[in-house]
Design a protein around this motif. Sequence first.
Motif, PDB file in Angstrom:
ATOM      1  N   LYS A   1      11.615   3.011 -10.784  1.00 32.63           N
ATOM      2  CA  LYS A   1      12.541   1.900 -10.591  1.00 32.63           C
ATOM      3  C   LYS A   1      12.979   1.738  -9.132  1.00 32.63           C
ATOM      4  N   ILE A   2      13.129   2.857  -8.424  1.00 32.06           N
ATOM      5  CA  ILE A   2      13.693   2.774  -7.071  1.00 32.06           C
ATOM      6  C   ILE A   2      12.664   2.304  -6.044  1.00 32.06           C
ATOM      7  N   ILE A   3      11.378   2.628  -6.231  1.00 27.57           N
ATOM      8  CA  ILE A   3      10.364   2.208  -5.257  1.00 27.57           C
ATOM      9  C   ILE A   3      10.232   0.673  -5.221  1.00 27.57           C
ATOM     10  N   PRO A   4      10.080   0.003  -6.376  1.00 32.22           N
ATOM     11  CA  PRO A   4      10.045  -1.471  -6.325  1.00 32.22           C
ATOM     12  C   PRO A   4      11.353  -2.084  -5.857  1.00 32.22           C
ATOM     13  N   LEU A   5      12.460  -1.366  -6.108  1.00 35.06           N
ATOM     14  CA  LEU A   5      13.764  -1.892  -5.705  1.00 35.06           C
ATOM     15  C   LEU A   5      13.853  -2.067  -4.192  1.00 35.06           C
ATOM     16  N   TYR A   6      13.178  -1.185  -3.445  1.00 40.01           N
ATOM     17  CA  TYR A   6      13.218  -1.314  -1.982  1.00 40.01           C
ATOM     18  C   TYR A   6      12.611  -2.645  -1.545  1.00 40.01           C
TER      19      TYR A   6
ATOM     20  N   ASN B   1       0.823  -1.218   0.000  1.00 38.64           N
ATOM     21  CA  ASN B   1       0.000   0.000   0.000  1.00 38.64           C
ATOM     22  C   ASN B   1       0.852   1.262   0.000  1.00 38.64           C
ATOM     23  N   SER B   2       1.919   1.268   0.793  1.00 41.83           N
ATOM     24  CA  SER B   2       2.788   2.443   0.853  1.00 41.83           C
ATOM     25  C   SER B   2       3.464   2.696  -0.493  1.00 41.83           C
ATOM     26  N   SER B   3       3.891   1.621  -1.155  1.00 44.62           N
ATOM     27  CA  SER B   3       4.542   1.765  -2.459  1.00 44.62           C
ATOM     28  C   SER B   3       3.562   2.322  -3.486  1.00 44.62           C
ATOM     29  N   ARG B   4       2.345   1.808  -3.478  1.00 42.81           N
ATOM     30  CA  ARG B   4       1.330   2.313  -4.417  1.00 42.81           C
ATOM     31  C   ARG B   4       0.985   3.774  -4.122  1.00 42.81           C
ATOM     32  N   ASN B   5       0.775   4.073  -2.842  1.00 52.52           N
ATOM     33  CA  ASN B   5       0.400   5.445  -2.476  1.00 52.52           C
ATOM     34  C   ASN B   5       1.493   6.444  -2.836  1.00 52.52           C
ATOM     35  N   LEU B   6       2.757   6.053  -2.589  1.00 51.49           N
ATOM     36  CA  LEU B   6       3.865   6.941  -2.933  1.00 51.49           C
ATOM     37  C   LEU B   6       3.923   7.159  -4.446  1.00 51.49           C
ATOM     38  N   ALA B   7       3.730   6.088  -5.195  1.00 50.25           N
ATOM     39  CA  ALA B   7       3.748   6.205  -6.655  1.00 50.25           C
ATOM     40  C   ALA B   7       2.601   7.078  -7.160  1.00 50.25           C
ATOM     41  N   LEU B   8       1.415   6.904  -6.577  1.00 47.52           N
ATOM     42  CA  LEU B   8       0.257   7.704  -6.982  1.00 47.52           C
ATOM     43  C   LEU B   8       0.477   9.187  -6.689  1.00 47.52           C
ATOM     44  N   LYS B   9       1.032   9.486  -5.527  1.00 45.54           N
ATOM     45  CA  LYS B   9       1.277  10.877  -5.165  1.00 45.54           C
ATOM     46  C   LYS B   9       2.325  11.513  -6.078  1.00 45.54           C
ATOM     47  N   LEU B  10       3.405  10.758  -6.329  1.00 40.42           N
ATOM     48  CA  LEU B  10       4.468  11.293  -7.187  1.00 40.42           C
ATOM     49  C   LEU B  10       3.999  11.439  -8.634  1.00 40.42           C
TER      50      LEU B  10
ATOM     51  N   THR C   1      28.574  -4.467   4.010  1.00 45.99           N
ATOM     52  CA  THR C   1      28.982  -4.104   5.366  1.00 45.99           C
ATOM     53  C   THR C   1      27.982  -3.163   6.015  1.00 45.99           C
ATOM     54  N   LYS C   2      27.009  -2.695   5.228  1.00 47.03           N
ATOM     55  CA  LYS C   2      25.996  -1.775   5.741  1.00 47.03           C
ATOM     56  C   LYS C   2      24.608  -2.380   5.576  1.00 47.03           C
ATOM     57  N   HIS C   3      23.644  -1.755   6.212  1.00 43.44           N
ATOM     58  CA  HIS C   3      22.259  -2.216   6.137  1.00 43.44           C
ATOM     59  C   HIS C   3      21.724  -2.003   4.723  1.00 43.44           C
ATOM     60  N   LYS C   4      21.357  -3.090   4.034  1.00 44.96           N
ATOM     61  CA  LYS C   4      21.027  -3.002   2.604  1.00 44.96           C
ATOM     62  C   LYS C   4      19.736  -2.232   2.308  1.00 44.96           C
ATOM     63  N   PRO C   5      18.620  -2.525   2.972  1.00 42.10           N
ATOM     64  CA  PRO C   5      17.414  -1.736   2.688  1.00 42.10           C
ATOM     65  C   PRO C   5      17.581  -0.254   3.011  1.00 42.10           C
ATOM     66  N   ASN C   6      18.358   0.055   4.049  1.00 40.31           N
ATOM     67  CA  ASN C   6      18.579   1.462   4.392  1.00 40.31           C
ATOM     68  C   ASN C   6      19.294   2.222   3.277  1.00 40.31           C
ATOM     69  N   GLN C   7      20.156   1.511   2.538  1.00 31.44           N
ATOM     70  CA  GLN C   7      20.872   2.164   1.447  1.00 31.44           C
ATOM     71  C   GLN C   7      19.909   2.601   0.336  1.00 31.44           C
ATOM     72  N   VAL C   8      18.911   1.752   0.069  1.00 36.03           N
ATOM     73  CA  VAL C   8      17.914   2.106  -0.945  1.00 36.03           C
ATOM     74  C   VAL C   8      17.017   3.223  -0.424  1.00 36.03           C
ATOM     75  N   ALA C   9      16.590   3.111   0.838  1.00 33.49           N
ATOM     76  CA  ALA C   9      15.738   4.149   1.430  1.00 33.49           C
ATOM     77  C   ALA C   9      16.460   5.496   1.435  1.00 33.49           C
ATOM     78  N   LYS C  10      17.754   5.475   1.679  1.00 31.21           N
ATOM     79  CA  LYS C  10      18.540   6.711   1.688  1.00 31.21           C
ATOM     80  C   LYS C  10      18.537   7.370   0.314  1.00 31.21           C
ATOM     81  N   MET C  11      18.616   6.549  -0.735  1.00 31.45           N
ATOM     82  CA  MET C  11      18.578   7.084  -2.094  1.00 31.45           C
ATOM     83  C   MET C  11      17.226   7.730  -2.403  1.00 31.45           C
ATOM     84  N   ILE C  12      16.141   7.088  -1.941  1.00 34.06           N
ATOM     85  CA  ILE C  12      14.798   7.633  -2.189  1.00 34.06           C
ATOM     86  C   ILE C  12      14.637   8.975  -1.476  1.00 34.06           C
ATOM     87  N   ILE C  13      15.042   9.019  -0.215  1.00 32.60           N
ATOM     88  CA  ILE C  13      14.891  10.249   0.567  1.00 32.60           C
ATOM     89  C   ILE C  13      15.800  11.349   0.045  1.00 32.60           C
ATOM     90  N   LYS C  14      17.023  10.970  -0.349  1.00 37.02           N
ATOM     91  CA  LYS C  14      17.949  11.966  -0.881  1.00 37.02           C
ATOM     92  C   LYS C  14      17.414  12.576  -2.173  1.00 37.02           C
TER      93      LYS C  14
END
Length: 288
Positions: A120-125, A96-105, A153-166
């Motif tokens: 591409k980045i939203i499904p990647l998460y 739901n969050s992925s769909r809602n974010l895509a709809l808003k964007l 060596t780092k948290h993998k999902p956080n790396q993708v989330a960081k890219m989305i937020i950045k």
Amino acid sequence: MVQYNTKDWIAFIFKLHKSDTFRQLLPLMFFIGGYSGFICYLEMEYFHLGEDSKVKNISIMHGMLGFVISLLLAYRTNTAYDRWWEGRKLWGSLVNSSRNLALKLASILDNEIDRHFYQKIIPLYAHVLQKHLADDESGLVLFDGLDLEIDHTKHKPNQVAKMIIKKSNDLYKSGSLSGHQLLYINTELQSFTDVCGACERIKNTPIPYSYSAFIKKFIFIYVMTLPFSYVFTLGFYVIPVVVFIFYVLASLELIAEEIEDPFGNDANDLPTEKIAANIKKHVEEILG
């Protein structure tokens, strides 16, 4: 996850799926059957114990403990299923969050490059989170034109989330997103990390060892003492009876063990890979 027809009784009864507990327990069932036959032989043929033997009174213990073991197994199964169902709700929330974010964007962004990035980045998460929870490697993810090198060596999902937020923050700085619009999508951005943290809580917090070990020992001792008393009423028929009782009790524990961690690759685990693929399909449709 096993796909099946809930109304097909014949398939349930006579078909043995590879995830069936019967196959997993078959070696132990043969051992329990042989053990029961050995006890039956000793009592009936070797020691010639009669109906007045006090060994027969062991069944009193089984009657007293039967209620206790049923409560323990019911609690064990319910606890494991709660973890499985909570995991399913969390992945439903991610959908739901992925769909809602895509709809808003989709309603905010006009630039095709920016829309393509989020497409591409939203499904990647979801894809990386699925690999992360299943402990699968995802060193270099080639996701339809979006190259992302994952640092193990780092948290993998956080790396993708960081890219989305950045990216969202860069759009705000460039004026493509207003402050109000950034707050408008913030709930979905934050929910990604919330879902990841909740899934990690389930995965990294198993049932306490002492509790799980006690149930296994309880089942083993309970079953191993059954032939001593019931041989007087059942004779050698005690063999299939004890084997069946062991199968029922041990199967409940095996099922609970399998579903308490719903993010792996077992047959009854959640279809997280399929859910991630559906997120990719839906987001691409919305932002395409």
